[in-house]
Design an enzyme around this catalytic site. Structure first.
Site, PDB file in Angstrom:
ATOM      1  N   GLY A 297       0.831  -1.136   0.135  1.00 12.46           N
ATOM      2  CA  GLY A 297       0.017  -0.035  -0.026  1.00 12.46           C
ATOM      3  C   GLY A 297       0.735   1.355   0.044  1.00 12.46           C
ATOM      4  O   GLY A 297       0.208   2.413   0.286  1.00 12.46           O
TER       5      GLY A 297
ATOM      6  N   LYS B 175       5.556   6.170  11.334  1.00 12.04           N
ATOM      7  CA  LYS B 175       6.285   5.289  11.062  1.00 12.04           C
ATOM      8  C   LYS B 175       6.194   3.914  10.470  1.00 12.04           C
ATOM      9  O   LYS B 175       4.994   3.798  10.264  1.00 12.04           O
ATOM     10  CB  LYS B 175       7.637   5.119  12.282  1.00 12.04           C
TER      11      LYS B 175
ATOM     12  N   VAL C 233       5.279   0.014   9.166  1.00 10.24           N
ATOM     13  CA  VAL C 233       4.343  -1.248   9.761  1.00 10.24           C
ATOM     14  C   VAL C 233       4.774  -2.405   9.092  1.00 10.24           C
ATOM     15  O   VAL C 233       4.731  -3.221   9.877  1.00 10.24           O
ATOM     16  CB  VAL C 233       3.153  -0.694   9.651  1.00 10.24           C
TER      17      VAL C 233
ATOM     18  N   GLU D  72       7.076  -5.031   8.837  1.00  9.02           N
ATOM     19  CA  GLU D  72       7.464  -6.060   9.466  1.00  9.02           C
ATOM     20  C   GLU D  72       7.116  -6.359  10.876  1.00  9.02           C
ATOM     21  O   GLU D  72       7.340  -7.431  11.254  1.00  9.02           O
ATOM     22  CB  GLU D  72       9.082  -6.022   9.427  1.00  9.02           C
TER      23      GLU D  72
END
Lengths: 290, 154, 763
Positions: free
Chosen positions: C492, C712, C714, C716
């Site tokens: 995304g 910030k 995401v 992993e």
């Protein structure tokens, strides 16, 4: 993949004539789901495939006879069997087994005849069919014969079919009061090949077992009747003491093969546990979900 | 792929050792071995052609007897390539003989690896075949010694 | 003077459906694997059948004779057009086709070109390669003993300054060793009331994106165009230019959508081979791998982690020693980078005065290992969160309380010495505990089926320093286009970047056009990896949009528009240029500050942001069969202020399901160096029936102060805690502790049998 001839005969007779009994590189192909995997793996490199596609019309009926026998044409796709109301009535264990059999894309294409002729010991339907006492009609170059599914499957990818014989029909005898269950025990993801398959068909009177068929698959080189376990259970009251003994006998009697899905010791434990669970489930009052 | 087992034959150890280290005899106990050629005392070449149902496997193999310690130890190394498909078969076999009474027990172990497409996707079939060959080998060997002396049974 | 009120409303924080969703579900989206170019030849690869060996000969005569074969090529041919054909992000050690030696089963040895891929495949089966077999090494701990060497000499790339000292190193399989020393662990252990030591192992698994690797190269005299499913197009451009000794602007890399990436499609995979073959054939060449061939391309690092902790009498962890062996396979890929960066946080999210970390990247004769979602962190968390839980249980402490007592907080130094900032670890832990009803009694059952619960929390330092550049181009009618090389591989990113442009320029995200990756157009980006893009490219995008916005404001002032005017851009152009024609272009470049670690692995600025996440699990164990059924899976993360909450939720869900497969059943089986289950028929990944009946994915209330719009990354996060949470729950349920992945039913049953003193046989 090396190139091969694809022929599409219009009749059963023509198809049989096209299969050279002495040439293992000529094979009939129905849905092709299993054969394709063998070809991709490089273990099967045909020179000619005899497609049975045009034989579908005559060979994909599902009928039940007056006395409750179920007849299924060999070219019937698994999905038709899965959703057939006749099958659900005559042998509901088959419809239940279909839910976790391969996946819907495979079931839409694979045929019952092809599945039986493939004789992969991991498949879900063969142990179920053996528990139901099913048999097949076989057409040869100039004759027809029939045999039980149990006798048909003789080893890893091996059947009792002559090279140029084709299965034409599957017959499931009336089940009467027999209740059948199938446990597909997977070791990896839920849709994996089973580490162990166990089918049980039991006629019971209260707690007493009147007749029983127990069939193990996936952990053995072909689906096998657990005859010693059946003998120990037949006529007995299925209490915990007896079930434990029967389960132990089953675990010892089967010739278990280790593979990436489980060691032989582990599969033996699964066999022990699921023999008991299958018997209990097959003896539950009719209508109880399995 | 690992196989190990024990086969007991009715024959003294020396005779069994002699038989097993005789390449033509040994080859006769393995189903599908043909065209055995001796290159020298410890190097051999053969074709291994076998089937699982309608699936055919044909390998060109080279065998080296890496250790021969009469009367108890035979080690061999096999390297083969399949015909018509990329791949490699390697096997290390170790056979140890022990004697009790007039009987000899053959303790064998085989560590085989198949690489290439057959090795990456064909393992289940190959394992089944190997097990089959193991059974066949045992039967042949027992029968050969049951006849009396070492036979060249086929 | 009134500020201009936003007319459109906030774009960040919207749960906007992905911009490309319709295109994808209607089958219109473009993927490299499906692309065709006129005159294109297809390549098929002959692969090594030996794990380690000298190539004695390669006989291509029979292959060449097959009708339809255009050509058959080996490294001899490659070297006529690319004399030094070694590539790699950390080490230039991987040859385009094997040269002189092969180092793993499956390594590309020769290639066949034909218009028909079936003919090409047939021809590869006719190539006869002969090898002189050499001893091979497969285990990472054994490899560190250097008794069997994979490579005669190491070849570090020199692109990473901290690897220069490895150049020319011989006689070792250790590609990189990272060490961190903080305080004095030996003293710590000596004064500890309790010392615990455990060893944990993880297995070889792989990405298995639904779209296998595919690259097309179209070589011309004046330039080469590469179409590739690549996560780092800028790197591909730089690396191909280096291999060809060309200026970068002669190499064009175009990346459509990826059918999944997960780290596998980074750096160079098939691009160099496609380019070399196109150069030799003077035709476009496509190298498109099958599913099976993915097993021979790149995988996750198997690992062994020996961890030792010293606890004082009050339950405080006062010392922790970590030794990690990473099984990197035959070529380094990004393994050395992973070994170092993961080393920063190997001791976990805990406040420990004395820490010692040794992290080794090992060469072995297996398929190379590289970046896979988590970049080494899941392997580390598997060890440290299992270990920490075991310590809590041994000390009869509640696992949550024990963690809380030892957790790092903002303001405290992490093991590297960097002060923690914006790391909501305790919030994450508390939320997991709350969702698990941790304080309430839990019924573990008494029959055949037992129940258990467990959790785990983790910390990751993002890879640094890395650079991202973005350009925002506003047309005269006010419509905006974004150029950036971040690759949307299903996570995304296009949508998130469009949202950020829309936020700055006060326009709906849907109206922002995000141009597909094309290095002729989209500027430099280090790579779409390690959850870095939202932060780094997000800043670059923000800066670019702000510059464009500022330029428009400056134009208004220049044209004497009243303050607060929002006359359309077209009017401004007409005023200035006489017609509605032209562009406003804004550029943003972002590279965070970073201080490389010193020789003790210490630095006060290890990372521009911390990644924090955890998982909680409730499960059932069938004590007769070992089967584990996860009934609830809870994933909690700190992502600052989410740009797109819906996408964040799906990223948490997807990452945890991927990790679930790695935890419970996935494993590449290896026999003599050969992968024996290299197919989706035998290597199973989680499908719909494997999804736990209850899954909760959520973020905690947090802000990343230095993040774009407080956000910030995401991607992993939800891989971190899944494995140990499950192991901890199994321990909770049946008192069996598994220390190796995968946690199969058989492993659980064997553990139970050992516990009951009647171990199962070995066959």
């Amino acid at each position: 993949m090396t190139p091969f001839d694809l022929v599409e005969p219009a009749s059963l007779k023509e198809a049989i004539a096209l299969i050279d009994p002495d040439d293992p590189d000529v094979r009939p192909i129905a849905g092709g789901t299993a054969l394709m995997l063998m070809m991709k793996a490089g273990v099967f490199r045909p020179t000619r495939l005899v497609s049975l596609r045009r034989l579908r019309n005559g060979l994909s009926q599902i009928t039940s006879t007056m006395d409750g026998e179920l007849k299924i044409g060999a070219m019937t796709p698994l999905t038709a069997i899965e959703h057939s109301s006749e099958v659900k009535r005559a042998a509901p264990v088959i419809a239940r087994t279909m839910r976790r059999l391969a996946n819907v894309r495979v079931r839409n294409v694979a045929t019952i005849g092809g599945a039986l002729a493939h004789a992969d010991p991991h498949m879900d339907l063969p142990p179920v069919l053996i528990a139901l006492g099913a048999s097949v009609s076989i057409a040869g170059i100039s004759s027809e014969r029939s045999m039980t599914v149990e006798d048909l499957l003789t080893g890893y990818y091996e059947t009792a079919l002559a090279k140029n014989e084709l299965i034409t029909e599957l017959r499931i005898p009336t089940q009467g009061n027999s209740q059948a269950v199938y446990f597909k025990v997977t070791a990896g993801s839920v849709d994996d090949w089973p580490a162990l398959g166990l089918a049980a068909a039991i006629v019971s009177e209260g707690d007493t077992v009147r007749s029983v068929r127990l069939v193990v698959s996936a952990a053995t080189s072909k689906p096998m009747r657990l005859t010693a376990a059946e003998r120990a259970l037949n006529g007995q009251i299925a209490n915990e003491v007896h079930l434990k003994r029967v389960a132990d006998i089953a675990a010892e009697e089967a010739d278990i093969i280790a593979d990436i899905r489980g060691s032989a010791s582990y599969k033996r434990e699964l066999l022990r546990v699921f023999t008991a669970r299958a018997v209990r489930a097959a003896m539950e009052p009719r209508g109880a979900p399995h | 792929m690992n196989f190990a087992g024990d086969i007991t034959v009715v024959a003294p150890r020396d005779a069994v050792f002699k038989a097993l280290s005789d390449a033509p005899f040994f080859a006769s106990c393995i189903e599908g071995v043909r065209n055995l050629e001796a290159i020298d005392a410890t190097h051999f070449r053969a074709i291994l052609e076998t089937r699982v149902a309608y699936l055919r496997f044909k390998f060109k193999a080279e065998v080296e007897l890496t250790q021969l310690s009469p009367p108890e130890l035979i080690e061999a190394k096999v390297e083969g390539t399949p015909f018509g498909i990329v791949g490699r078969l390697t096997a290390i076999t170790m056979t140890r003989l022990s004697e009790t009474g007039g009987q000899t027990t053959i303790h064998y172990s085989v560590d085989a690896t198949i690489t290439g497409k057959l090795g990456s996707m064909g393992q289940p079939v190959l394992k089944a075949k190997a097990k089959d060959m193991e059974k066949h080998f045992t039967e042949r060997l027992v029968a050969a010694f049951a006849i009396g002396g070492r036979g060249t049974a086929h | 003077m009134k500020a201009i009120k936003p007319q459109v409303g906030h774009q960040v924080g919207r749960s906007l459906p992905r911009l490309e969703a319709r295109e994808k579900v209607t089958g219109r989206a473009e993927y490299t694997h499906l692309m065709q170019l006129p005159g294109m030849l297809q390549a098929k690869i002959l692969r090594s059948t030996v794990a380690h060996g000298r190539i004695k000969s390669i006989d291509t005569t029979d292959a060449k004779k097959i009708p339809g074969v255009f050509g058959v090529y080996t490294s001899d041919d490659i070297q006529t057009v690319i004399p030094d054909p070694y590539y790699g992000p950390a080490f230039h050690d991987q040859p385009i086709l094997a040269i002189g030696k092969v180092h793993f089963v499956g390594e590309p040895v020769a290639a066949v070109l034909a218009a028909d891929p079936h003919i090409a495949e047939q021809a590869t089966q006719r190539i006869i390669a002969e090898y002189e077999e050499l001893p091979a090494i497969f285990d990472e701990v054994e490899a560190a003993e250097n008794k069997v060497l994979v490579h005669e000499e190491l070849k570090p790339a020199g692109t990473f300054a901290d690897l220069k000292h490895l150049k020319g190193r011989k006689g070792t399989n250790i590609a990189l060793d990272f060490r961190l020393r903080r305080g004095d662990v030996d003293k710590g252990f000596a004064s500890a009331a309790h010392v615990f030591e455990h060893t944990f192992r993880t297995q070889k698994v792989l990405h298995l994106a639904l779209e296998p690797y595919a690259s097309i190269a179209d070589y011309r005299e004046d330039g080469v165009t590469i179409y590739s499913g690549a996560q780092s197009p800028s790197f591909v451009r730089t690396e191909i230019a280096r291999l060809l000794s060309w200026p970068e602007n002669r190499v064009r890399v175009k990346v459509p959508y990826l059918g999944g990436g997960y780290g596998g499609k980074l750096y160079i995979k098939m691009e160099a081979l496609a380019v070399a073959l196109s150069m030799l054939a003077r035709r476009p060449v496509k190298v498109a791998l099958t599913m099976e061939e993915q097993f021979y391309t790149i995988t996750k690092h198997p690992s062994t982690f020996r961890i030792k902790s010293g606890i004082d009498k009050d339950g405080k962890i006062i010392a922790r020693k970590c030794e990690v062996w990473w099984n990197g396979g035959a070529y380094a890929d990004v393994g050395p980078r992973l070994t170092q960066k993961s080393g920063f946080t190997a001791s976990g999210p805990y406040d420990i005065d004395n820490v010692s970390i040794d992290s080794y990247a090992l060469y072995t004769n297996l398929t190379p290992a590289g970046a896979l979602r988590g970049f080494g962190i899941p392997q580390l968390v598997w060890a440290y969160e299992s270990h920490t839980d075991m310590i809590a249980r041994a000390l009869k402490r509640d696992p949550v309380d024990f963690r809380k007592q030892n957790l790092l907080h903002d303001g405290r130094p992490q093991a590297t010495g960097t002060i923690l900032k914006n790391a909501a670890i305790e919030k994450v832990l508390d939320r997991i505990a709350e969702r698990l009803n941790w304080k309430k009694p839990f019924d573990r059952g008494q029959g055949v089926v037992r129940r258990g619960r467990g959790l785990a929390v983790a910390l990751k330092a993002v890879i640094s320093p890395t650079t991202s550049v973005a350009v925002v181009n506003i047309a005269a009618d006010g419509s905006a286009t974004l150029y950036c090389s971040t690759v949307d591989m299903g996570q995304g990113s296009d949508t998130a970047m469009a949202q950020m442009v829309g936020e700055v320029l006060d326009m709906p995200a849907e109206s922002v056009r995000v141009v597909p990756r094309d290095t002729d157009v989209t500027p430099y980006d280090m790579g779409t990896l390690g959850s870095r893009s939202l932060f780094h490219m997000g800043h670059a995008v923000r800066l670019a949009a702000e510059e464009a916005r500022d330029k428009i404001a400056a134009l208004r002032r220049e044209l004497g528009e009243p303050e607060g005017s929002n006359a359309p851009l077209g009017d401004l152009f007409r005023k200035k240029y006489g017609m509605q024609a032209g562009n406003i272009v804004g550029t943003g470049i972002y590279k965070p500050d970073y201080i490389p670690p010193d020789s003790s692995g210490l630095t006060t600025n290890a990372t521009p942001f911390w990644m924090v996440a955890g998982s909680g699990v409730e499960l059932e164990v069938d004590t007769e069969t070992g089967h584990v059924r996860i009934t609830r899976l809870i994933n909690v993360a700190d992502v600052g202020k989410p740009i797109n909450p819906k996408i964040v939720e799906t990223q948490l869900s997807g990452a945890s399901l991927m990790q679930l497969g790695f935890s419970m059943f996935e494993k590449m089986h290896v026999d003599g160096g050969q992968i024996t289950n290299a197919s989706l028929a035998d290597y199973k990944i989680p499908a719909i029936h494997d999804v736990p009946p209850v899954m909760e994915n959520m973020t905690v209330d947090a802000v990343q102060d230095n993040g774009p719009f407080g956000a910030k990354g995401v991607g992993e996060l939800a891989t971190f805690g899944v494995s140990p949470a499950i192991a901890n729950a199994i321990d909770d349920a049946i008192g069996v502790r598994l220390t190796e992945l995968p946690m199969t039913a058989e492993a659980v049953l064997r553990g139970l049998y050992v516990k009951n003193n009647r171990p199962l046989g070995d066959d």
